[in-house]
Structure formats: C-alpha cells, structure tokens
Write an enzyme that holds these catalytic residues in place. Sequence first.
Site: not given
Ligand code: HXC
Ligand code: NAP
Length: 293
Positions: A26, A30, A158
Amino acid sequence: MNDKIYTQPMLKENALDGKVIVVTGGGTGLGKSMTKYFSDLGAKVVIASRKFDVLKNTAAEIEQHSGNRVLPVKCDVTSFDDIRNLLTQTLNEFSRVDVLVNNAAGNFISPTERLSHRAFDIIVNIVLRGTYYATLSFGKHWIKNRHTASVLNIVTTYAWTGSGYVVPSAVAKAGVLALTRSLAVEWAKYGIRLNAIAPGPFPTKGAWDRLFPEELRTKFAVEKKIPLRRTGEHQELANLAAYLVSDYSAFINGEVVTIDGGEWLKGAGEFNFLDEIHPEMWDEIEKIIRSKK
Ligand code: HXC
Ligand code: NAP
C-alpha cells in the site's frame, strides 16, 4: 458527458466509514491510490510492505489529507511470521479487521530460459505465497470470530490468457485467481466474500521500470495495444476497488472484474487485426468477397 469523469471519486462520502482495511503493497503505485481513496471514504487503513520509510511517508501524506488513521506495518508477505505480526498489529491498533487487499507483487520481463530458479521463486513467493499466507491467516481469524469480511485480490488479465516473458507472474496470478474463485464458494458460509480486479496497464513507477522500460516504450507504445487508446487512471481503479470492498457489492462474490480498455480481448479475437485496414479499403475487400460466389 464530461470525458474526464472517470478521474473523479465515485462513491458516496463515508461509504467505507468504520471499516478497517489492510492493503499489502500500500505504500506505492496502485496500492497507494486505493489506500488514499479508502481513507478519504472513512476507512482506517493498514499498509504493509518491506520498505518501512516508504510506508511511513505514504501513511503521513494520506492521513493528513483524509484525517483518518493510516497505520504502516513493515511486512514481507513471503514470511508467515510477518503476516501473523501484520494481523496482530492491526488488531492491537483497531481491534478489528474487515477487508484484506492482496496487492503486493513482484515482476519483471525476461525470457523464461534466462531465469534462475531463485528468480522464479521470488515472484511466485511474493504474488502467490504472499496472497495465500495473508488470506489463510486473516480468514482463520474471521472464521474463529464469526466476523463478516472480504478479500480483494489484484491479478491481471494474463492470469487466464498466460503470457510469455512474465511467466512466473502469470503462473502466480493464475493461482491467485483460482484461490479467489475457490474460497469465494468455500468461505461464503462464513460471510467471507472474495473478488479480484484484473487491471490492464496503469502507469506506476514499479510496473513501468520493470515491464515497460523507456527503451521498449519508444518501440512498442503501450496505448496502441488498447482499443480505447489510453492507459488506466488510478482513480478509476480506486473507484472499482472501493465498490468491491464496500457493502454496496454485498452480492458480488467470486468475480474478477477486468479494467483494461478492452486490451486482452483485442489480442484474443481472431480478426481484431483488421483494425489495421484503412476504412477506404473495405469497399475493395467487399467487392472481392462478393465476387467469389
Ligand atoms: C533476470 C532477475 C532480474 C531480471 C532479478 N532477478 N531481476 N533475473 N532478470 N531483470 C533475479 C536475481 O538475479 C535473483 O536471482 C532473484 O531474481 C532475486 O532477485 P533480488 O534482486 O535478490 O530480489 P529482491 O531484491 O527481493 O527484488 C524482488 C524483485 C524486484 C521482484 C526482483 O523487482 C522487486 O522488489 N519488485 C517489487 C515491485 C514490483 O515488481 N512491481 C511491479 C509489479 S507490476 P539469483 O539467481 O541471481 O539469486 C505487475 C503488473 C502486471 O505485476 C501486469 C502489467 C500489465
Ligand atoms: P508497485 O508500485 O511496484 O507495487 C508493488 C508493491 O508490492 C510495492 O509497494 C512493494 O513494496 C510491494 N511488495 C513487493 N514485494 C513485497 C514483499 N515481499 N512483501 C510485501 N510487499 C511487497 O506496482 P503497481 O503497479 O502499483 O502494482 C500493484 C498491483 O497491481 C500488483 O499486484 C500488480 O501485479 C498489479 N497490476 C498492476 C498493473 C499496472 O499496470 N500497474 C497491471 C496489472 C496488475 P516494497 O518494495 O516496500 O515491499
């Protein structure tokens, strides 16, 4: 019609008065937009994620605007202990909890064969494991205390079509959708509703940095894939979420509401590519087809 009406708050003032809502993820994107609107509508909101500083700033900003308490809780949803602590802290602060929004997610684009098993794990653990840990933990509390409640899961389209290049996310979101539909039936007898929202592209820093980086955006305009030729506005998603967690949607259970401007159906319909045909060409095409009798 005011063509920007969808950027405006939709629900009655105080529609969520008295509700306690937990939103994972949160602090940003979003999740933050939903939290802001829930709070404006009278809810007390708990926001939970890994980065406490981000949560604290978001909570202070939203509280100042709405005048309603927003509690930040540090929580990694992949840890069951953290989830238990999230529930405990929520109950300590507000003595109740009415709604869980499973919004936290992790994602990035990559050819699947480039992923390590740890990269696959990290996404599935956040999206699917995080969702079932929280749902199970909160659900048991509600069932034990005979408390009417609801869960809103944020998935994506998806979840049912699948998608290359985001396979861990697709697998996990499909699981979340199955969880939503399964428990909507199983837990209805306890007064617990479960629904989901499947958004298309809504600009957020988290998603754009990892899914539509600048270099790709110049090649593949996101808007072009969407029949309505625009991305989503956060308020329109917040309006839908607020409705689904409010008591106005009391008979909606097990539903997944798509909000994507028609994006996924455009990809699915066999002949939707004909959008590319210039209108003047249709006279010629019709003539050719009629001549084949
Ligand atoms: C390949 C990758 C990679 C990349 C990380 N990894 N990024 N591999 N390509 N781009 C690998 C790392 O090498 C590692 O594997 C493993 O993934 C874990 O990576 P860490 O960086 O240690 O993990 P962490 O620091 O916990 O970060 C988690 C994360 C990061 C998911 C990788 O992106 C994150 O914190 N995301 C949170 C927010 C987020 O993703 N928001 C977007 C949601 S949007 P190895 O083997 O090297 O140990 C969404 C929309 C959907 O869902 C629909 C849209 C239309
Ligand atoms: P975002 O801002 O990156 O939100 C993801 C959130 O998840 C962050 O606040 C992050 O906070 C939290 N998070 C990640 N790993 C976590 C963990 N291990 N424990 C607790 N919190 C964690 O992206 P967003 O676009 O707003 O996405 C929100 C939701 O919408 C997601 O479910 C995504 O799949 C969905 N969605 C988004 C889109 C889009 O176009 N934006 C489209 C379809 C669906 P911390 O880094 O502080 O943990």
